[in-house]
Scaffold this motif. Structure first.
Motif, PDB file in Angstrom:
ATOM      1  N   VAL A 106       0.658  -1.423   0.052  1.00 26.58           N
ATOM      2  CA  VAL A 106      -0.038  -0.074   0.136  1.00 26.58           C
ATOM      3  C   VAL A 106       0.772   1.102  -0.021  1.00 26.58           C
ATOM      4  N   LEU A 107       1.786   1.511   0.866  1.00 22.46           N
ATOM      5  CA  LEU A 107       2.793   2.495   0.674  1.00 22.46           C
ATOM      6  C   LEU A 107       3.556   2.752  -0.406  1.00 22.46           C
ATOM      7  N   ILE A 108       4.211   1.753  -0.935  1.00 22.79           N
ATOM      8  CA  ILE A 108       4.956   1.738  -2.185  1.00 22.79           C
ATOM      9  C   ILE A 108       3.905   2.441  -3.399  1.00 22.79           C
ATOM     10  N   THR A 109       2.811   1.793  -3.532  1.00 23.58           N
ATOM     11  CA  THR A 109       1.704   2.100  -4.564  1.00 23.58           C
ATOM     12  C   THR A 109       1.321   3.462  -4.134  1.00 23.58           C
ATOM     13  N   LEU A 110       0.583   3.779  -3.151  1.00 22.65           N
ATOM     14  CA  LEU A 110       0.323   5.170  -2.951  1.00 22.65           C
ATOM     15  C   LEU A 110       1.175   6.345  -2.888  1.00 22.65           C
ATOM     16  N   GLY A 111       2.599   6.035  -2.539  1.00 20.71           N
ATOM     17  CA  GLY A 111       3.595   6.975  -2.757  1.00 20.71           C
ATOM     18  C   GLY A 111       3.985   7.135  -3.966  1.00 20.71           C
ATOM     19  N   CYS A 112       4.325   6.188  -4.863  1.00 15.68           N
ATOM     20  CA  CYS A 112       4.827   6.087  -6.163  1.00 15.68           C
ATOM     21  C   CYS A 112       3.719   6.921  -7.033  1.00 15.68           C
ATOM     22  N   VAL A 113       2.269   6.433  -7.115  1.00 13.21           N
ATOM     23  CA  VAL A 113       1.434   6.740  -7.844  1.00 13.21           C
ATOM     24  C   VAL A 113       1.041   8.249  -7.455  1.00 13.21           C
ATOM     25  N   THR A 200       6.680   8.211 -13.558  1.00 13.45           N
ATOM     26  CA  THR A 200       6.451   9.772 -14.137  1.00 13.45           C
ATOM     27  C   THR A 200       6.169  10.008 -15.548  1.00 13.45           C
ATOM     28  N   PRO A 201       7.139   9.564 -16.512  1.00 11.80           N
ATOM     29  CA  PRO A 201       6.865   9.847 -17.861  1.00 11.80           C
ATOM     30  C   PRO A 201       5.441   9.215 -18.486  1.00 11.80           C
ATOM     31  N   PHE A 202       5.290   8.024 -17.847  1.00 14.08           N
ATOM     32  CA  PHE A 202       3.929   7.429 -18.126  1.00 14.08           C
ATOM     33  C   PHE A 202       2.707   8.454 -17.694  1.00 14.08           C
ATOM     34  N   MET A 203       2.779   8.965 -16.431  1.00 15.65           N
ATOM     35  CA  MET A 203       1.786   9.884 -16.193  1.00 15.65           C
ATOM     36  C   MET A 203       1.782  11.323 -17.078  1.00 15.65           C
ATOM     37  N   MET A 204       2.770  11.697 -17.405  1.00  9.16           N
ATOM     38  CA  MET A 204       3.152  12.884 -18.058  1.00  9.16           C
ATOM     39  C   MET A 204       2.475  12.788 -19.469  1.00  9.16           C
ATOM     40  N   LEU A 205       2.854  11.361 -20.025  1.00  7.19           N
ATOM     41  CA  LEU A 205       2.015  11.322 -21.460  1.00  7.19           C
ATOM     42  C   LEU A 205       0.623  11.214 -21.320  1.00  7.19           C
ATOM     43  N   LEU A 206      -0.101  10.688 -20.362  1.00 11.27           N
ATOM     44  CA  LEU A 206      -1.465  10.493 -20.318  1.00 11.27           C
ATOM     45  C   LEU A 206      -2.238  12.265 -20.074  1.00 11.27           C
ATOM     46  N   PHE A 243     -10.742  13.061 -15.740  1.00 10.67           N
ATOM     47  CA  PHE A 243     -10.921  11.472 -16.475  1.00 10.67           C
ATOM     48  C   PHE A 243      -9.578  11.106 -16.610  1.00 10.67           C
ATOM     49  N   TYR A 244      -8.477  11.934 -17.100  1.00 10.80           N
ATOM     50  CA  TYR A 244      -7.019  11.684 -17.278  1.00 10.80           C
ATOM     51  C   TYR A 244      -6.313  11.143 -15.688  1.00 10.80           C
ATOM     52  N   LEU A 245      -6.674  12.150 -14.875  1.00 11.60           N
ATOM     53  CA  LEU A 245      -6.072  11.807 -13.703  1.00 11.60           C
ATOM     54  C   LEU A 245      -6.558  10.432 -13.144  1.00 11.60           C
ATOM     55  N   GLU A 246      -7.723  10.232 -13.297  1.00 10.19           N
ATOM     56  CA  GLU A 246      -8.342   8.934 -12.582  1.00 10.19           C
ATOM     57  C   GLU A 246      -7.650   7.663 -13.373  1.00 10.19           C
ATOM     58  N   LEU A 247      -7.627   7.755 -14.789  1.00  6.22           N
ATOM     59  CA  LEU A 247      -7.057   6.787 -15.319  1.00  6.22           C
ATOM     60  C   LEU A 247      -5.636   6.801 -15.222  1.00  6.22           C
ATOM     61  N   SER A 248      -4.976   7.794 -15.003  1.00  6.72           N
ATOM     62  CA  SER A 248      -3.543   7.692 -14.552  1.00  6.72           C
ATOM     63  C   SER A 248      -3.268   6.898 -13.213  1.00  6.72           C
ATOM     64  N   VAL A 249      -4.114   7.286 -12.283  1.00  9.67           N
ATOM     65  CA  VAL A 249      -4.100   6.697 -10.964  1.00  9.67           C
ATOM     66  C   VAL A 249      -4.474   5.194 -10.937  1.00  9.67           C
ATOM     67  N   LEU A 250      -5.539   4.808 -11.832  1.00  8.26           N
ATOM     68  CA  LEU A 250      -5.826   3.425 -11.750  1.00  8.26           C
ATOM     69  C   LEU A 250      -4.753   2.512 -12.726  1.00  8.26           C
ATOM     70  N   LEU A 314     -12.838   2.027 -11.648  1.00  8.05           N
ATOM     71  CA  LEU A 314     -13.552   1.998 -12.823  1.00  8.05           C
ATOM     72  C   LEU A 314     -14.742   2.701 -12.689  1.00  8.05           C
ATOM     73  N   ARG A 315     -15.355   2.416 -11.648  1.00  8.76           N
ATOM     74  CA  ARG A 315     -16.891   3.188 -11.390  1.00  8.76           C
ATOM     75  C   ARG A 315     -16.716   4.479 -11.480  1.00  8.76           C
ATOM     76  N   LEU A 316     -15.623   5.000 -10.881  1.00  4.99           N
ATOM     77  CA  LEU A 316     -15.116   6.272 -10.734  1.00  4.99           C
ATOM     78  C   LEU A 316     -15.160   6.954 -12.352  1.00  4.99           C
ATOM     79  N   ILE A 317     -14.418   6.196 -12.710  1.00  4.37           N
ATOM     80  CA  ILE A 317     -14.026   6.814 -14.256  1.00  4.37           C
ATOM     81  C   ILE A 317     -15.098   6.584 -14.972  1.00  4.37           C
ATOM     82  N   PHE A 318     -15.996   5.477 -14.996  1.00  2.00           N
ATOM     83  CA  PHE A 318     -17.391   5.669 -15.919  1.00  2.00           C
ATOM     84  C   PHE A 318     -18.207   6.831 -15.388  1.00  2.00           C
ATOM     85  N   ARG A 319     -18.127   7.078 -14.024  1.00  2.00           N
ATOM     86  CA  ARG A 319     -19.091   8.131 -13.590  1.00  2.00           C
ATOM     87  C   ARG A 319     -18.772   9.364 -13.915  1.00  2.00           C
ATOM     88  N   SER A 320     -17.520   9.629 -14.202  1.00  2.00           N
ATOM     89  CA  SER A 320     -17.077  10.813 -14.671  1.00  2.00           C
ATOM     90  C   SER A 320     -17.229  11.022 -16.331  1.00  2.00           C
TER      91      SER A 320
END
Length: 327
Positions: A106-113, A200-206, A243-250, A314-320
């Motif tokens: 959890v810590l590595i995932t949340l911190g990195c993302v 970070t480059p992946f998030m930057m592209l999205l 939408f792009y932020l939620e997709l990046s996080v997911l 995904l529910r959050l993304i589809f809602r947005s």
């Protein structure tokens, strides 16, 4: 002169004339539906081999994992193989190492993302502006994502965080700070730094794609209304990027939670099991401890937790998406 019998027959005969027309219409509708279903089956038929391949490669192993998770199976003690039900799952939640590995995941995932999204957003905002050499800068910023994870982990472990000749210790030595053995004293932090550099480059592209999809007319209208750069970003650009932020996080969370290479090569889960996450701990129990039942139970728990988190995201993304289409 018409008799009462004739007047009663007339509506009845008229009804007989309507029924064949209705029946013919129903037949045409049924034929049309049958043709649509046949066409749908014809379109799906070429996808059947791929579907079977996915089922064989993913679902069959997962079913076998569930089966092994219900048994006490250790390769060093084959005579003790027996069905134990949910005992393996009960033992997991009293295993302090498993709880530590889950917390590290959890810590590595949340911190990195979180850090990757913030840095990616800042870089995307910079690259969305026109300047000389923007194409070259964009290519250089994408490069860390193109490097193999094994090579990236070795780069940070040897060239950057090495306590004797690492670049990080050389930089902090310029301001009088003593050398630090980063991967031993701060193992989780070291792993997060290496993962942030890679993702970070992946998030930057999205996020850059989201910025470039924004209508310039909206930005011009905000400027005409007197909105400054900060208000325009806060009330116009940021809602557009939701939408792009939620997709990046997911996507980032799904990939980072399965991190294995960096932990194996940078810290080997140590010191002890201080930096082990769930995939690495599963590897230790399965291939070093040969405990197939416990490792299978951990794998099932990890997969279920990942599916639950992905479904929520995904529910959050589809809602947005739906709210954006309605607006």
């Amino acid at each position: 002169m018409a008799t009462p019998a004739d007047t009663r027959i007339a509506p009845h005969s008229g009804g007989d004339k309507v029924r064949p027309r209705t029946s013919a219409l129903d037949d045409r509708l049924r034929a049309h539906r049958a043709a649509e279903k046949a066409e749908a089956r014809r379109r799906r038929l070429p996808l059947l081999p791929a579907l079977l391949f996915v089922i064989v490669c993913t679902q069959v192993p997962f079913l076998l994992t569930i089966w092994y998770s219900l048994r006490s199976r250790n390769l060093l003690r084959p005579e003790g193989d027996q069905f134990v039900g949910l005992r393996n799952f009960a033992d997991l939640f009293v295993d302090s190492t498993f709880r530590t590995a889950a917390m590290n995941s959890v810590l590595i995932t949340l911190g990195c993302v979180f850090v990757s999204v913030l840095l990616g957003l800042g870089l995307a905002l910079l690259l969305d502006r026109r300047f000389v050499g923007r194409g070259l800068v964009r290519t250089l910023l994408i490069t860390p994502f193109l490097i193999m994870p094994v090579a990236g982990a070795m780069l940070w472990s040897i060239s950057m965080f090495n306590p004797s000749y690492g670049l990080v210790n050389w930089l902090i030595g310029l301001v009088g700070i003593s050398p630090v053995d980063w991967t031993s004293q701060f193992p989780v932090f070291s792993i997060i730094v290496a993962l942030v550099w890679q993702w970070t480059p992946f998030m930057m592209l999205l996020l850059l794609a989201g910025l470039q999809s924004q209508s310039k007319d909206v930005l011009e209208a905000a400027s005409i209304d007197g909105a400054g750069a900060w208000k325009t970003f806060l009330f116009v650009t940021l809602p557009h990027l939701r939408f792009y932020l939620e997709l990046s996080v997911l996507l980032g969370a799904i990939y980072v939670v399965n991190t294995f290479d960096h932990i194996y090569l940078m810290t080997a889960g140590g010191p002890g099991t201080a930096s082990a996450n769930l995939p690495f701990y599963i590897y230790q129990r399965a291939f070093l401890g040969f405990d197939i039942g416990q490792s299978a139970a951990m794998g099932v728990v990890t997969v279920i937790a990942t599916i639950v988190i992905a479904m929520f995201a995904l529910r959050l993304i589809f809602r947005s998406i739906n709210s954006k289409e309605q607006s």
